[in-house]
Scaffold this active site. Structure first.
Site, short mmCIF file in Angstrom:
data_model
loop_
_atom_site.label_atom_id
_atom_site.label_comp_id
_atom_site.label_asym_id
_atom_site.label_seq_id
_atom_site.Cartn_x
_atom_site.Cartn_y
_atom_site.Cartn_z
N SER B 48 -52.90 -6.80 78.87
CA SER B 48 -52.20 -8.08 78.73
C SER B 48 -51.30 -8.43 79.92
O SER B 48 -50.84 -9.56 80.02
CB SER B 48 -51.35 -8.08 77.46
OG SER B 48 -52.11 -7.71 76.34
N ILE B 50 -48.28 -7.38 80.54
CA ILE B 50 -46.92 -7.67 80.09
C ILE B 50 -46.01 -6.48 80.35
O ILE B 50 -46.38 -5.34 80.09
CB ILE B 50 -46.93 -8.01 78.59
CG1 ILE B 50 -47.66 -9.35 78.41
CG2 ILE B 50 -45.51 -8.10 78.03
CD1 ILE B 50 -47.98 -9.66 77.00
N HIS B 52 -43.17 -5.09 78.82
CA HIS B 52 -42.51 -5.26 77.53
C HIS B 52 -41.01 -4.95 77.63
O HIS B 52 -40.59 -4.08 78.39
CB HIS B 52 -43.13 -4.32 76.50
CG HIS B 52 -44.57 -4.63 76.23
ND1 HIS B 52 -44.96 -5.69 75.45
CD2 HIS B 52 -45.72 -4.02 76.63
CE1 HIS B 52 -46.29 -5.72 75.38
NE2 HIS B 52 -46.77 -4.72 76.09
N CYS B 395 -63.46 -20.68 97.69
CA CYS B 395 -63.41 -20.80 96.23
C CYS B 395 -62.69 -22.09 95.90
O CYS B 395 -61.51 -22.24 96.19
CB CYS B 395 -62.66 -19.61 95.65
SG CYS B 395 -62.17 -19.81 93.94
N CYS B 397 -62.18 -23.53 92.93
CA CYS B 397 -61.32 -23.56 91.74
C CYS B 397 -59.92 -23.05 92.06
O CYS B 397 -58.94 -23.56 91.56
CB CYS B 397 -61.91 -22.71 90.63
SG CYS B 397 -63.59 -23.16 90.18
N CYS B 437 -68.84 -19.88 94.79
CA CYS B 437 -68.46 -19.07 95.96
C CYS B 437 -69.11 -17.70 96.04
O CYS B 437 -68.96 -17.03 97.05
CB CYS B 437 -66.94 -18.92 96.02
SG CYS B 437 -66.24 -17.91 94.71
#
Lengths: 411, 472
Positions: B48, B50, B52, B395, B397, B437
């Site tokens: 994830s 993260i 924490h 690329c 995007c 790409c």
């Protein structure tokens, strides 16, 4: 830098728009991200292009070449290659471009959006299983095979029976790969009938309807797939699950117009492109759209015709000669999924209404009416979701919203 | 006489890379051996992302201790290697106030600061798209987000820059202990070291068997995720968790530092295959939509899964009793990323009894992975004037240029993989997923590394894109 008409995208639609714009003496700029004009045509080395527009059968690169020649002969067209548009400022009519020359601004009076479309990906269709090498969109595979002369697999399964998928089935077979099957989740193909016949039937490649990949197998390279049938709601029927070994999967599962630069424009949820009137004008008076950016076409000739109109109207607008009158809506019966244009500007002249249907029909009349008066009627033998239909009429007869219907002739 | 390293580290995930870097910065010689084609190619790339706050872990566990300590070390560590750390905070939301209060007090026990209990009205002001079921929540201001792979890569590179050695695609086949020195080989290259550190994640037991150290009852837990298009970013500006269960922190919705949204993970016992499943995707859909409205999974640009190794309820961080000078790091599942710098410090100073001093040998500062698109216009134009590759967009995007890709190929850690480029500079990470790409990236890697197109891999040995020429 300042131009009357700035065209984003130098594929078939951008080139056609530029030619028509230039003919009206509008100072025109094409911005193209690749090193050459022509867009996707450059990798479509099969034939079948140009029958309508050039009255001869050409390959994609030939069609592009002919258009490039036409562009060179136009005095009012500048072309910027290897150039990306990074921003469109609609408030100030400025596009920002990036190239080896740095970041620059270009001012426009009219803007034409002809950025084409991109392919849907494994992620978009939630292709489950592992993520090894060997999964390609059909366009990427086509580029590697046709432009680079390289093979991406020897034992291939194609998911989706869109036209590029069908073309690639034939291409890969001719280059020595075994194409085991084309799997289509729907009950019908979205590809052209002639492609199914010439690319699959002629090579004994099975087209499996209501079938999809359940799971990709393979840690490093694709080793195979679990596949099977789906019900009407596209639920996978686990009791039909089978294994097929393969080393590459080609995805031909749809195209999405490249609307990223103008994501705030109203988007049609069927086409994923913008809405336009018969001037190919978007909700912004000075922004026009055409080609696969607007809706995915079956034939490049149709792209060209539509884009000539966009280029013409963009130029007229830039020169102060286009008036946006009251617009009438194009309504349609349920079998029709969308129409281009979706509105018609009050006035004179001919309108070519293009549309697609959600399911197959045979022997029917296409009927356009306005205030219960039929203004156009056309008989067609058959229609398929994969094929674009057209009906033309004179718009001087239009006094209100118009209605398009497909009526069976068989009772 | 062969060089004897102070430590040989097996496994270039976040834990191994962090220890490698910290040892090097502290003035010790270290070599990091990674079986994959890149560091962060296992669990560390698929989680994830993260950092924490630390309110979730059971008080008294290693997880609680290292999470809280580790997260406090993150700002300084990320700042040192130039990795972005997003201070987005996290909410745990649900309809059981008692559980929220339990979490709050658990957080206080663990030493987490800046926790806040919120009612529905307060939540609505900050997260307008919570569903009707949500009545209360906990806000943890100190929860953060990071790109776990950019961080791992940067740590490994900082280590290399300061004298450490990293070998990729190194498949250890033999480990021997002779005269107080370990000898390690893949059949071609030998390394000698005083200490061995086993941080091989999912492959821990295989490595332990080679070493002759303890194996553990390792279970695998698969976590599946959706990555959503940047258009969906407004669905969650902070990390949003449901109330946790005994098994996991639950299916969350979180922004990433790169502007996407992650939804997931599932958490169920599995084999070690990183695959996605229909059942997993369905679970994510149901659970995320029970918590937040407008989670538009149709805007997925990619689905993926990561597998974490789990040993019982806690991390295993200890010295081997079977072999001298071997450090066992097993079952470093969540919150492993958050804990990494603290685990590293503990391993070096407590288990290895060495001096942990990151300033001692910090001779060279790592140049961060700054993408040219983030530069102000004038600076970018100056850069393009100097090197026109920075004006050539590859690329579309993610607006990544030839210059950015070449920069990534000329870093302290040499790679030749398309996925390696993707993680470093994001070419192919956007909504078209490399459709535009891929061929260009393959070409640039081949040209830059003086290889053929056939040589270029997706990731690691045996993942070449091209299988040959078309018919002549």
């Amino acid at each position: 830098m300042q131009y009357d008409v700035v065209i984003i995208g130098g594929g078939p639609s951008g080139m056609a728009a530029a030619i028509e714009s230039s003919k009206l003496n509008a100072k025109t700029l094409i911005i193209e991200r690749n090193e050459t004009l022509g867009g996707i045509l450059n990798q479509c080395i099969h034939n079948g292009f140009g029958l309508h527009y050039f009255k001869e059968e050409l390959t994609g690169p030939e069609y592009a070449f002919k258009f490039r020649e036409l562009i060179l002969n136009e005095k009012n067209i500048d072309v910027k290659l290897n150039t990306f548009v990074t921003n469109i400022d609609k408030e100030n009519n400025v596009v920002t471009i990036k190239s080896s020359n740095g970041v620059e601004n270009v001012k426009y009076k009219s803007l034409v959006l002809s950025m084409g479309c991109r392919e849907r990906t494994a992620g978009n269709i939630l292709l489950t299983g592992t993520r090894p090498v060997g999964i390609y969109t059909a366009g990427t595979a086509q580029k590697l095979v046709n432009i680079y002369g390289k093979m991406i697999g020897k034992n291939v399964v194609i998911l989706g029976s869109g036209d590029i998928g069908l073309i690639m089935a034939r291409r890969l077979t001719l280059e020595g790969a075994k194409v085991q099957a084309v799997m289509e989740i729907n009950k019908t193909s979205s590809g052209l009938r002639r492609n199914i016949s010439q690319c699959l039937d002629d090579f004994n490649i099975p087209l499996m309807y209501s079938t999809t990949i359940f799971e990709v197998v393979g840690e490093k390279r694709v080793e195979g797939i679990y596949y099977g049938q789906v019900d009407e709601n596209y639920n996978k029927l686990e009791d039909t699950r089978k294994f097929m070994s393969c080393d590459a999967i080609i995805l031909s599962v749809g195209l999405v117009p490249e609307t990223d630069l103008v994501s705030d424009l109203k988007i049609n949820r069927v086409t994923n492109g913008t809405y336009v009137n018969d001037y190919m004008q978007t909700e912004y008076d000075n922004i026009f759209a055409c080609g696969n950016f607007l809706h995915v076409h079956d034939l490049v000739d149709n792209v060209t015709m539509e884009s000539l109109q966009a280029g013409k109207c963009a130029a007229l607008n830039a020169l102060g000669k286009l008036e946006r009158n009251k617009e009438f809506n194009v309504l349609h019966s349920d079998i029709v999924t969308y129409t281009i244009p979706s509105t018609i500007v009050k006035g004179e002249g001919k309108v070519d209404l293009k549309f697609r249907v959600r399911k197959k029909f045979v022997k029917s009349n296409l009927i356009v009416s306005c205030n219960d008066k039929i203004i156009a009627k056309k008989f067609v033998m058959a229609g398929l979701p994969g094929e674009m239909l057209t009906i033309s009429f004179d718009k001087s007869e239009i006094t209100g919203d118009i209605n398009l219907e497909v009526k069976s002739n068989e009772n | 006489m062969e060089k004897v390293y102070d430590a040989i580290i097996f496994g270039g995930g976040i834990i191994g890379s962090c220890i490698f870097d910290d040892l090097t910065l502290s003035g010790y010689s270290a070599v990091l051996l990674e079986i994959g084609g890149d560091v962060a190619s296992g669990t560390s790339k698929a989680n994830s992302g993260i950092v924490h706050a630390g309110f979730d872990a059971t008080p008294g566990t290693l997880k609680a201790k290292f999470n809280v300590e580790g997260s406090l070390m993150y700002p300084e560590m990320c700042n040192r290697v130039g990795v972005r750390l997003g201070n987005c905070g996290a909410y745990v939301i649900g309809n059981d106030l008692k559980k929220v209060e339990e979490l709050y007090s658990r957080g206080l026990t663990n030493g987490v600061k800046d926790l806040e209990i919120l009612n529905r009205e307060q939540l609505l002001k900050r997260i307008p798209n919570i569903t009707e079921n949500i009545t209360c929540g906990l806000f943890a201001k100190s929860s953060k987000i990071v790109s776990p792979y950019v961080l791992t890569i940067s740590l490994a590179e900082e280590g290399i820059l300061n004298g450490g050695v990293v070998e990729l695609n190194y498949n250890t086949i033999k480990v021997e202990h002779k005269n107080g020195v370990y000898e390690v080989t893949n059949g071609k290259t030998k390394y000698f070291g005083k200490y061995l550190i086993n941080s091989t994640g999912n492959a821990y037991n295989d490595m332990a068997k080679l070493i002759g150290s303890e194996t553990y009852d390792i279970k695998y837990k698969r976590g599946e995720y959706y990555i959503l298009d940047k258009s969906e970013f407004s669905v969650a500006y902070s990390t949003i968790f449901p109330l946790p269960s005994a098994h996991s922190k639950g299916i969350l919705v979180t922004p990433t530092v790169d502007g996407n949204t992650l939804v997931g993970p599932t958490s169920y016992e599995s084999d070690s295959s990183v695959k996605t499943t229909d059942l997993g995707l369905k679970e994510i859909k149901e659970k995320s939509s029970a918590m937040l409205n407008n989670v538009n999974l149709k805007k997925a640009i990619r689905i993926f899964s990561g597998v974490r190794a789990v040993v019982g309820d806690d991390f295993v961080i200890e010295k081997s009793k079977l072999k001298p000078n071997v450090i066992n790091l097993a079952g470093i599942c969540s919150p492993g990323l958050s804990s990494a710098p603290a685990i590293s410090k503990y391993v070096i100073s407590e288990l290895m009894q060495l001096t942990y001093d990151l300033k001692k040998n910090a001779k060279h500062k790592l140049v961060p992975y700054t993408l040219s698109k983030t530069l102000p216009k004038q600076e970018l134009n100056d850069l393009i004037a100097k090197d026109s590759d920075y004006g050539k967009v590859v690329c579309k995007c993610e607006d990544v240029t030839v210059g950015d890709i070449k920069m990534a190929l000329n870093r302290p850690l040499k790679i030749n993989s398309v996925d390696g480029i993707k993680r470093r500079v994001r070419a192919g990470m956007g909504r078209c997923q490399g459709g535009f790409c891929l061929d260009k990236v393959i070409s640039i890697i081949a040209e830059s590394n003086n290889e053929t197109l056939e040589d270029v891999c997706k990731e690691g040995v045996g993942t070449n894109f091209i299988v040959g020429n078309i018919k002549e």
